[in-house]
Scaffold this motif. Structure first.
Motif, short mmCIF file in Angstrom:
data_model
loop_
_atom_site.label_atom_id
_atom_site.label_comp_id
_atom_site.label_asym_id
_atom_site.label_seq_id
_atom_site.Cartn_x
_atom_site.Cartn_y
_atom_site.Cartn_z
N ARG A 190 -9.85 -35.95 -9.04
CA ARG A 190 -10.26 -37.36 -8.89
C ARG A 190 -11.49 -37.67 -9.73
N ALA A 247 -8.98 -45.27 -10.28
CA ALA A 247 -9.69 -43.98 -10.28
C ALA A 247 -10.98 -44.08 -9.48
N ARG A 254 -10.35 -37.67 -13.46
CA ARG A 254 -9.65 -38.92 -13.77
C ARG A 254 -10.63 -40.09 -13.86
N TYR A 255 -11.57 -40.16 -12.92
CA TYR A 255 -12.59 -41.21 -12.92
C TYR A 255 -13.42 -41.17 -14.20
N LEU A 302 -13.15 -40.04 -1.90
CA LEU A 302 -13.62 -38.65 -1.87
C LEU A 302 -15.08 -38.60 -1.43
N ASP A 315 -12.96 -31.50 -9.37
CA ASP A 315 -11.89 -32.18 -8.64
C ASP A 315 -11.13 -33.12 -9.58
N ASP A 352 -10.25 -43.96 -5.76
CA ASP A 352 -10.00 -42.58 -5.32
C ASP A 352 -11.30 -41.78 -5.23
N MET A 353 -12.18 -41.99 -6.21
CA MET A 353 -13.47 -41.30 -6.21
C MET A 353 -14.32 -41.75 -5.02
#
Length: 137
Positions: free
Chosen positions: A19, A92, A22-23, A99, A17, A95-96
């Motif tokens: 996200r 990030a 990016r994380y 999710l 994913d 966002d993680m």
């Protein structure tokens, strides 16, 4: 497919994913930023100093020293959070976390008998029902 195999497949999907990618990249950028790491180290030391002073009895505490240490800790925290890499990481991570909250919520709902294809996770906040909660944040 058994549940453990499905969990492993879910783990692969999470790692693919955007996200997560990016994380993970933001975490690596933080780790490579030596100035940021030094600031984090200074902040942690300042936090320990505040905790040490706070652990003393009221009579033993030096209010001026504690105020100075608190101000230094806050100054360092501000510098850490203003760092470009930390700002990217914070976004990030948020966002993680969203999710993971949604994934955990769906799993919890399914364990309560909800239809995996149609169950909906509440967006943010606490509904008050721990049975449908993906965990406190």
């Amino acid at each position: 497919m058994d549940a453990i195999k499905a969990a492993r497949e879910l783990g692969k999907a999470i790692q693919a994913d955007e996200r997560y990618v990016r994380y993970n990249e933001a975490m690596k950028a933080n780790d490579a930023d030596m100035e940021l790491q030094e600031l984090i180290g200074e902040f942690n030391l300042a936090r320990q100093n505040v905790a040490l002073e706070m652990s003393k009895s009221k009579e033993e505490q030096n209010k001026e020293k504690l105020d100075t240490q608190n101000k230094e800790m806050q100054r360092l925290y501000t510098l850490v959070m203003q760092n470009e890499h930390m700002a990217d990481f914070t976004m990030a991570k948020a966002d993680m976390d969203k999710l993971l909250h949604e994934i955990n919520g769906i799993i919890a709902l399914c364990c309560d008998g909800e239809d995996p294809d149609t169950c909906e996770v509440q967006a943010g906040g606490c509904s008050g029902s721990c049975s449908t909660c993906g965990g406190c944040h």
